[in-house]
Enzyme design. Structure first.
Site, short mmCIF file in Angstrom:
data_model
loop_
_atom_site.label_atom_id
_atom_site.label_comp_id
_atom_site.label_asym_id
_atom_site.label_seq_id
_atom_site.Cartn_x
_atom_site.Cartn_y
_atom_site.Cartn_z
N ASP A 21 30.15 14.87 -12.70
CA ASP A 21 28.88 14.97 -11.97
C ASP A 21 29.04 14.48 -10.53
O ASP A 21 29.85 13.58 -10.27
CB ASP A 21 27.82 14.13 -12.71
CG ASP A 21 26.42 14.47 -12.28
OD1 ASP A 21 26.23 15.50 -11.57
OD2 ASP A 21 25.49 13.73 -12.63
N ASN A 23 29.20 16.72 -7.64
CA ASN A 23 29.78 17.66 -6.66
C ASN A 23 28.79 18.01 -5.55
O ASN A 23 29.15 18.08 -4.38
CB ASN A 23 30.18 18.98 -7.35
CG ASN A 23 31.33 18.80 -8.32
OD1 ASN A 23 31.96 17.76 -8.34
ND2 ASN A 23 31.59 19.82 -9.12
N HIS A 38 31.92 21.81 -5.50
CA HIS A 38 32.56 22.33 -6.72
C HIS A 38 34.03 22.63 -6.45
O HIS A 38 34.89 22.31 -7.27
CB HIS A 38 31.84 23.59 -7.22
CG HIS A 38 30.41 23.33 -7.62
ND1 HIS A 38 30.03 22.22 -8.34
CD2 HIS A 38 29.27 24.04 -7.39
CE1 HIS A 38 28.71 22.26 -8.54
NE2 HIS A 38 28.23 23.34 -7.97
N LEU A 132 48.66 18.03 -24.72
CA LEU A 132 47.23 17.80 -24.51
C LEU A 132 46.42 19.09 -24.73
O LEU A 132 46.82 20.16 -24.26
CB LEU A 132 47.03 17.32 -23.06
CG LEU A 132 45.59 17.20 -22.56
CD1 LEU A 132 44.90 16.01 -23.21
CD2 LEU A 132 45.57 17.04 -21.03
N ARG A 195 23.07 9.38 -18.27
CA ARG A 195 22.45 10.16 -19.36
C ARG A 195 23.49 11.12 -19.93
O ARG A 195 24.55 11.33 -19.34
CB ARG A 195 21.20 10.90 -18.86
CG ARG A 195 21.47 11.85 -17.75
CD ARG A 195 20.23 12.64 -17.31
NE ARG A 195 20.52 13.29 -16.04
CZ ARG A 195 20.30 12.74 -14.85
NH1 ARG A 195 19.72 11.56 -14.74
NH2 ARG A 195 20.66 13.38 -13.74
C1 FPP Z 1 28.06 18.79 -11.69
O1 FPP Z 1 27.82 18.36 -10.37
C2 FPP Z 1 29.17 19.75 -11.74
C3 FPP Z 1 29.09 21.02 -12.24
C4 FPP Z 1 27.86 21.58 -12.80
C5 FPP Z 1 30.25 21.94 -12.20
C6 FPP Z 1 31.58 21.34 -12.52
C7 FPP Z 1 32.64 22.27 -12.03
C8 FPP Z 1 33.80 21.93 -11.46
C9 FPP Z 1 34.27 20.55 -11.31
C10 FPP Z 1 34.67 23.03 -10.94
C11 FPP Z 1 35.75 23.62 -11.75
C12 FPP Z 1 35.90 23.17 -13.14
C13 FPP Z 1 36.80 23.66 -14.03
C14 FPP Z 1 36.89 23.04 -15.38
C15 FPP Z 1 37.70 24.78 -13.73
P1 FPP Z 1 26.41 18.69 -9.71
O2 FPP Z 1 26.49 20.03 -9.10
O3 FPP Z 1 25.33 18.54 -10.74
O4 FPP Z 1 26.30 17.56 -8.63
P2 FPP Z 1 24.95 16.82 -8.13
O5 FPP Z 1 24.40 16.09 -9.33
O6 FPP Z 1 25.46 15.91 -7.07
O7 FPP Z 1 24.03 17.87 -7.63
#
Ligand code: FPP
Length: 251
Positions: A21, A23, A38, A132, A195
């Site tokens: 979480d 990004n 992301h 893994l 959460r």
């Molecule tokens: C949550 O951060 C993150 C996601 C919904 C996407 C996760 C994806 C990646 C890390 C990219 C690639 C992954 C793989 C496995 C190839 P958010 O967008 O909710 O962040 P925020 O809470 O700060 O808005």
């Protein structure tokens, strides 16, 4: 000194699950669009896989896209789907070389065909690896998974494959998308949010929870090892008392 020195290799969790979480906030702090975060999150995915393999974790589950994430703006959903396909394609050879298996859990039918085809192709390609296992939760939510399991159990009862009396905790486990995978001993969530967000609700019943303030794109190997060290300081009692854990034969 790296935190890896303090890890007791004989007590490494077999299964670590991560809610990646932060990004979006990471990107906003840099005046950029969410998709920028992301993209930068991908290097943390690589670090987590390398760190987990290095200390002998057997399963690493990553919450990559939830059922609820479909409600995000279309440009973000499209960018995430493209990113998933590109990352899986780009990393396939390295994963194979490093003996990593891939298993995707979630509602594959809701994924764009190109994403579904690609993940199935790579899963097949890596299926003989023995190191893994990376479990990628894609279009996944616990509510979806549990409803699915209940429907399959009801159908099997109707077909008289099983009886109502057969329904047990063990049997229910086998109807989940994580059948054959042990429950996580440790769940990590980054970005300071505390959460579960509809993630592995059944499987996390006795999992140790670790909330890190670090945003996902900044979560590197060292942060992963710190989480493992913290986990190793915990006493897991499973409803029992401390003395029973320390002296297993105590009546
Ligand atoms: C949550 O951060 C993150 C996601 C919904 C996407 C996760 C994806 C990646 C890390 C990219 C690639 C992954 C793989 C496995 C190839 P958010 O967008 O909710 O962040 P925020 O809470 O700060 O808005």
């Amino acid at each position: 000194m790296s935190c890896i020195e303090n890890i007791d290799k004989s007590r490494v969790p077999r299964h670590v699950a991560i809610i990646m979480d932060g990004n979006g906030r990471w990107a906003a702090q840099r005046g950029n669009k969410r998709t920028f975060g992301h993209k930068h999150g991908v290097k943390s995915v690589r670090s987590a896989i390398t760190a987990a393999a290095e200390i002998g974790v057997k399963y690493l589950t990553l919450y990559a896209f939830s059922t609820e994430n479909w409600n995000r703006p279309k440009y973000e959903v499209d960018a995430l789907m493209t990113l998933m396909v590109n990352v899986i394609k780009a990393e396939a050879d390295d994963l194979k070389k490093n003996n990593v298996q891939l298993k995707v859990i979630g509602d594959k039918n809701s994924l764009p065909v190109r994403v579904c085809n690609e993940v199935e192709r790579i899963e097949k390609n890596l299926k003989n690896n023995t190191g893994l296992t990376v479990v990628m939760a894609l279009s996944y939510s616990s509510h979806w998974e549990i409803i699915n399991a209940v429907k399959s159990i009801a159908a099997d009862v109707k077909k008289e494959k099983i009886s109502v009396e057969d329904i047990s905790q063990d049997l229910f486990d086998h109807y989940l998308s994580t059948a054959e995978i042990p429950n996580p001993e440790l769940l990590i969530r980054t970005s300071g949010e505390a959460r579960l967000s509809n993630f592995l609700l059944w499987q996390l019943a006795y999992t140790e929870l670790y909330f890190s303030p670090v945003l996902w794109p900044d979560f590197g190997k060292e942060e992963f090892f710190q989480a493992i060290c913290d986990y190793q300081k915990r006493e897991r009692r499973f409803g029992m008392i401390s003395e029973q854990i320390q002296k297993p034969n105590l009546k």
